[in-house]
Design a protein around this motif. Structure first.
Motif, PDB file in Angstrom:
ATOM      1  N   ARG A  66       0.805  -1.223   0.000  1.00  0.00           N
ATOM      2  CA  ARG A  66       0.000   0.000   0.000  1.00  0.00           C
ATOM      3  C   ARG A  66       0.841   1.276   0.000  1.00  0.00           C
ATOM      4  O   ARG A  66       0.374   2.323  -0.454  1.00  0.00           O
ATOM      5  CB  ARG A  66      -0.928  -0.010   1.218  1.00  0.00           C
ATOM      6  N   HIS A  67       2.063   1.192   0.521  1.00  0.00           N
ATOM      7  CA  HIS A  67       2.917   2.380   0.638  1.00  0.00           C
ATOM      8  C   HIS A  67       4.348   2.069   0.189  1.00  0.00           C
ATOM      9  O   HIS A  67       5.301   2.286   0.944  1.00  0.00           O
ATOM     10  CB  HIS A  67       2.915   2.883   2.092  1.00  0.00           C
ATOM     11  N   PRO A  68       4.533   1.543  -1.021  1.00  0.00           N
ATOM     12  CA  PRO A  68       5.872   1.128  -1.451  1.00  0.00           C
ATOM     13  C   PRO A  68       6.881   2.261  -1.482  1.00  0.00           C
ATOM     14  O   PRO A  68       8.083   2.025  -1.296  1.00  0.00           O
ATOM     15  CB  PRO A  68       5.623   0.548  -2.849  1.00  0.00           C
ATOM     16  N   ASP A  69       6.418   3.484  -1.695  1.00  0.00           N
ATOM     17  CA  ASP A  69       7.332   4.625  -1.742  1.00  0.00           C
ATOM     18  C   ASP A  69       7.864   5.003  -0.369  1.00  0.00           C
ATOM     19  O   ASP A  69       8.825   5.771  -0.262  1.00  0.00           O
ATOM     20  CB  ASP A  69       6.629   5.827  -2.372  1.00  0.00           C
ATOM     21  N   ARG A  70       7.276   4.450   0.703  1.00  0.00           N
ATOM     22  CA  ARG A  70       7.725   4.762   2.062  1.00  0.00           C
ATOM     23  C   ARG A  70       8.706   3.708   2.589  1.00  0.00           C
ATOM     24  O   ARG A  70       9.225   3.860   3.693  1.00  0.00           O
ATOM     25  CB  ARG A  70       6.520   4.829   3.025  1.00  0.00           C
ATOM     26  N   LEU A  71       8.929   2.655   1.821  1.00  0.00           N
ATOM     27  CA  LEU A  71       9.718   1.521   2.289  1.00  0.00           C
ATOM     28  C   LEU A  71      11.095   1.494   1.624  1.00  0.00           C
ATOM     29  O   LEU A  71      11.195   1.423   0.405  1.00  0.00           O
ATOM     30  CB  LEU A  71       8.979   0.211   1.995  1.00  0.00           C
ATOM     31  N   ASP A  72      12.164   1.538   2.444  1.00  0.00           N
ATOM     32  CA  ASP A  72      13.515   1.391   1.926  1.00  0.00           C
ATOM     33  C   ASP A  72      13.892  -0.079   1.823  1.00  0.00           C
ATOM     34  O   ASP A  72      14.253  -0.576   0.761  1.00  0.00           O
ATOM     35  CB  ASP A  72      14.518   2.113   2.838  1.00  0.00           C
ATOM     36  N   ARG A  73      13.835  -0.769   2.940  1.00  0.00           N
ATOM     37  CA  ARG A  73      14.149  -2.182   3.021  1.00  0.00           C
ATOM     38  C   ARG A  73      13.163  -2.836   3.977  1.00  0.00           C
ATOM     39  O   ARG A  73      12.566  -2.159   4.815  1.00  0.00           O
ATOM     40  CB  ARG A  73      15.589  -2.404   3.520  1.00  0.00           C
ATOM     41  N   ALA A  74      13.014  -4.142   3.861  1.00  0.00           N
ATOM     42  CA  ALA A  74      12.061  -4.876   4.694  1.00  0.00           C
ATOM     43  C   ALA A  74      12.782  -5.998   5.428  1.00  0.00           C
ATOM     44  O   ALA A  74      13.582  -6.720   4.834  1.00  0.00           O
ATOM     45  CB  ALA A  74      10.929  -5.449   3.836  1.00  0.00           C
ATOM     46  N   VAL A  75      12.483  -6.130   6.719  1.00  0.00           N
ATOM     47  CA  VAL A  75      13.045  -7.206   7.531  1.00  0.00           C
ATOM     48  C   VAL A  75      11.893  -7.956   8.192  1.00  0.00           C
ATOM     49  O   VAL A  75      11.154  -7.396   8.999  1.00  0.00           O
ATOM     50  CB  VAL A  75      14.000  -6.680   8.613  1.00  0.00           C
ATOM     51  N   MET A  76      11.740  -9.222   7.835  1.00  0.00           N
ATOM     52  CA  MET A  76      10.694 -10.061   8.420  1.00  0.00           C
ATOM     53  C   MET A  76      11.346 -11.029   9.401  1.00  0.00           C
ATOM     54  O   MET A  76      12.120 -11.898   9.003  1.00  0.00           O
ATOM     55  CB  MET A  76       9.958 -10.846   7.336  1.00  0.00           C
ATOM     56  N   VAL A  77      11.054 -10.848  10.676  1.00  0.00           N
ATOM     57  CA  VAL A  77      11.580 -11.732  11.712  1.00  0.00           C
ATOM     58  C   VAL A  77      10.440 -12.645  12.168  1.00  0.00           C
ATOM     59  O   VAL A  77       9.431 -12.173  12.686  1.00  0.00           O
ATOM     60  CB  VAL A  77      12.133 -10.935  12.905  1.00  0.00           C
ATOM     61  N   SER A  78      10.585 -13.932  11.925  1.00  0.00           N
ATOM     62  CA  SER A  78       9.561 -14.914  12.316  1.00  0.00           C
ATOM     63  C   SER A  78       8.187 -14.581  11.735  1.00  0.00           C
ATOM     64  O   SER A  78       7.215 -14.359  12.464  1.00  0.00           O
ATOM     65  CB  SER A  78       9.452 -15.011  13.841  1.00  0.00           C
ATOM     66  N   PRO A  79       8.052 -14.528  10.413  1.00  0.00           N
ATOM     67  CA  PRO A  79       6.733 -14.243   9.829  1.00  0.00           C
ATOM     68  C   PRO A  79       5.719 -15.293  10.238  1.00  0.00           C
ATOM     69  O   PRO A  79       6.026 -16.475  10.345  1.00  0.00           O
ATOM     70  CB  PRO A  79       6.998 -14.272   8.319  1.00  0.00           C
ATOM     71  N   ALA A  80       4.492 -14.841  10.491  1.00  0.00           N
ATOM     72  CA  ALA A  80       3.410 -15.742  10.896  1.00  0.00           C
ATOM     73  C   ALA A  80       2.210 -15.520   9.989  1.00  0.00           C
ATOM     74  O   ALA A  80       2.068 -14.483   9.349  1.00  0.00           O
ATOM     75  CB  ALA A  80       3.029 -15.506  12.354  1.00  0.00           C
ATOM     76  N   GLY A  81       1.329 -16.511   9.979  1.00  0.00           N
ATOM     77  CA  GLY A  81       0.119 -16.395   9.180  1.00  0.00           C
ATOM     78  C   GLY A  81       0.193 -17.227   7.914  1.00  0.00           C
ATOM     79  O   GLY A  81       1.136 -17.981   7.686  1.00  0.00           O
ATOM     80  N   GLY A  82      -0.834 -17.098   7.084  1.00  0.00           N
ATOM     81  CA  GLY A  82      -0.880 -17.859   5.852  1.00  0.00           C
ATOM     82  C   GLY A  82      -1.214 -19.321   6.081  1.00  0.00           C
ATOM     83  O   GLY A  82      -1.702 -19.717   7.142  1.00  0.00           O
ATOM     84  N   LYS A  83      -0.910 -20.158   5.095  1.00  0.00           N
ATOM     85  CA  LYS A  83      -1.316 -21.562   5.127  1.00  0.00           C
ATOM     86  C   LYS A  83      -0.680 -22.338   6.290  1.00  0.00           C
ATOM     87  O   LYS A  83      -1.276 -23.275   6.817  1.00  0.00           O
ATOM     88  CB  LYS A  83      -0.951 -22.235   3.804  1.00  0.00           C
ATOM     89  N   GLN A  84       0.545 -21.944   6.688  1.00  0.00           N
ATOM     90  CA  GLN A  84       1.220 -22.665   7.756  1.00  0.00           C
ATOM     91  C   GLN A  84       0.476 -22.564   9.088  1.00  0.00           C
ATOM     92  O   GLN A  84       0.622 -23.424   9.962  1.00  0.00           O
ATOM     93  CB  GLN A  84       2.652 -22.129   7.911  1.00  0.00           C
ATOM     94  N   SER A  85      -0.367 -21.527   9.240  1.00  0.00           N
ATOM     95  CA  SER A  85      -1.092 -21.317  10.499  1.00  0.00           C
ATOM     96  C   SER A  85      -2.592 -21.559  10.342  1.00  0.00           C
ATOM     97  O   SER A  85      -3.394 -21.008  11.108  1.00  0.00           O
ATOM     98  CB  SER A  85      -0.834 -19.894  11.014  1.00  0.00           C
ATOM     99  N   GLN A  86      -2.995 -22.328   9.378  1.00  0.00           N
ATOM    100  CA  GLN A  86      -4.405 -22.666   9.182  1.00  0.00           C
ATOM    101  C   GLN A  86      -4.620 -24.157   9.417  1.00  0.00           C
ATOM    102  O   GLN A  86      -3.725 -24.968   9.118  1.00  0.00           O
ATOM    103  CB  GLN A  86      -4.841 -22.283   7.765  1.00  0.00           C
ATOM    104  N   PRO A  87      -5.772 -24.564   9.963  1.00  0.00           N
ATOM    105  CA  PRO A  87      -6.861 -23.735  10.447  1.00  0.00           C
ATOM    106  C   PRO A  87      -6.507 -23.035  11.761  1.00  0.00           C
ATOM    107  O   PRO A  87      -5.400 -23.204  12.283  1.00  0.00           O
ATOM    108  CB  PRO A  87      -7.999 -24.738  10.647  1.00  0.00           C
ATOM    109  N   LEU A  88      -7.444 -22.314  12.317  1.00  0.00           N
ATOM    110  CA  LEU A  88      -7.200 -21.500  13.498  1.00  0.00           C
ATOM    111  C   LEU A  88      -6.684 -22.342  14.665  1.00  0.00           C
ATOM    112  O   LEU A  88      -5.774 -21.935  15.387  1.00  0.00           O
ATOM    113  CB  LEU A  88      -8.474 -20.755  13.891  1.00  0.00           C
ATOM    114  N   GLY A  89      -7.249 -23.527  14.842  1.00  0.00           N
ATOM    115  CA  GLY A  89      -6.823 -24.381  15.937  1.00  0.00           C
ATOM    116  C   GLY A  89      -5.353 -24.744  15.854  1.00  0.00           C
ATOM    117  O   GLY A  89      -4.656 -24.845  16.871  1.00  0.00           O
TER     118      GLY A  89
END
Length: 276
Positions: A115-138
């Motif tokens: 949504r704001h690519p012009d505001r981002l220089d670099r990205a650091v993802m530490v321990s990303p969560a969510g997506g298929k690896q965390s489905q279903p909710l249980g």
């Protein structure tokens, strides 16, 4: 190796709402914005952030509804949290930033990049969560239960009060949103330098062997992945020096290169780079 630098607690008005944050400005230095995880304040991000605050302008906010920041009139969606992060940069007068996310913070970072690519220089993802690896909710809930004994005991003194104050309904709504958002896939599609820091003992991620297999198959030129051998999920809290060293070199534009299995057999960090 840099020593930790104290961060000052402050309040800023973000879209008419007060937002608590920890900050230190360094003249003419790049900006690093640290985004916290699920149902928790930014306080556990401070161990890593304080090791970078001597060299970089550093901000660690409690996003609206988290920690000390007042709760909005509804549970913010992932895109709304990303917009709040951009509005926070406006409030503190920062045009661009390297954004460091942990857990849910990675999901917010991915939406921020879209949504704001012009505001981002670099990205650091530490321990990303969510997506298929965390489905279903249980399954996602069970992953969090497994992670608890793998973190330093002192983490509970930081996390438990935040979890209690966050509320059951808010927790459920945001948790569902996080597990349905494919953060890692969304971010690697953004043409920005990306560092992913993963813990071998993180139950919210696939097994280490699977991570290595996926990394070897990926053809993403701007991606660097660092694997911490004895880390679980809250790496910013449990392994601040290793994390800060990786982020520092990454923001400086230094190549982070090694093999997935360090030759000395003792290094706590293995790095693979797809960059030039």
């Amino acid at each position: 190796m840099s020593a930790s630098t104290d961060l000052e607690g402050r309040w800023s008005l973000v879209r008419g709402t007060p937002v608590y944050h920890r900050a230190r400005e360094v003249a003419d230095a790049p900006v690093i914005l640290h985004l916290h995880g699920f149902a928790i304040s930014g306080s556990y991000m401070v161990p890593t952030a304080s090791l970078l605050a001597d060299e970089f302008t550093t901000y660690v906010p409690d996003l609206p509804g988290f920690g000390r920041s007042p709760r909005p009139d509804h549970v913010l969606t992932i895109p709304e949290l990303a917009d709040s992060a951009a509005a926070f940069l406006d409030a503190v007068g920062a045009e661009r930033a390297t954004v460091v996310g942990n857990s849910l913070g990675c999901t917010v970072l991915a939406a921020f990049a879209q949504r704001h690519p012009d505001r981002l220089d670099r990205a650091v993802m530490v321990s990303p969560a969510g997506g298929k690896q965390s489905q279903p909710l249980g399954r996602a809930i069970w992953q969090l239960v497994q992670d608890t004994p793998r973190e330093p005991p002192s983490m509970a003194t930081v996390a438990v009060p935040d979890y209690v104050s966050f509320g059951v309904v808010t927790t459920y709504k945001l948790f569902v949103a996080m597990t349905q958002f494919p953060a890692f896939q969304a971010l690697i599609e953004v043409d920005k330098p990306l560092l992913a820091v993963l813990g071998v003992r993180d139950p919210l991620l696939p097994p280490a062997a699977r991570i290595k297999e996926v990394v070897r198959q990926m053809q993403v030129e701007h991606l660097t992945i660092a694997v911490l051998k004895d880390a679980a999920h809250a790496i910013n809290y449990s392994h601040p020096r290793e994390t800060a060293d990786l982020i520092r070199g990454f923001v400086r534009g230094e190549p982070l290169r090694s093999t997935l299995e360090p030759v000395d057999g003792r290094s706590p960090v293995a790095v693979i780079s797809r960059g030039p």
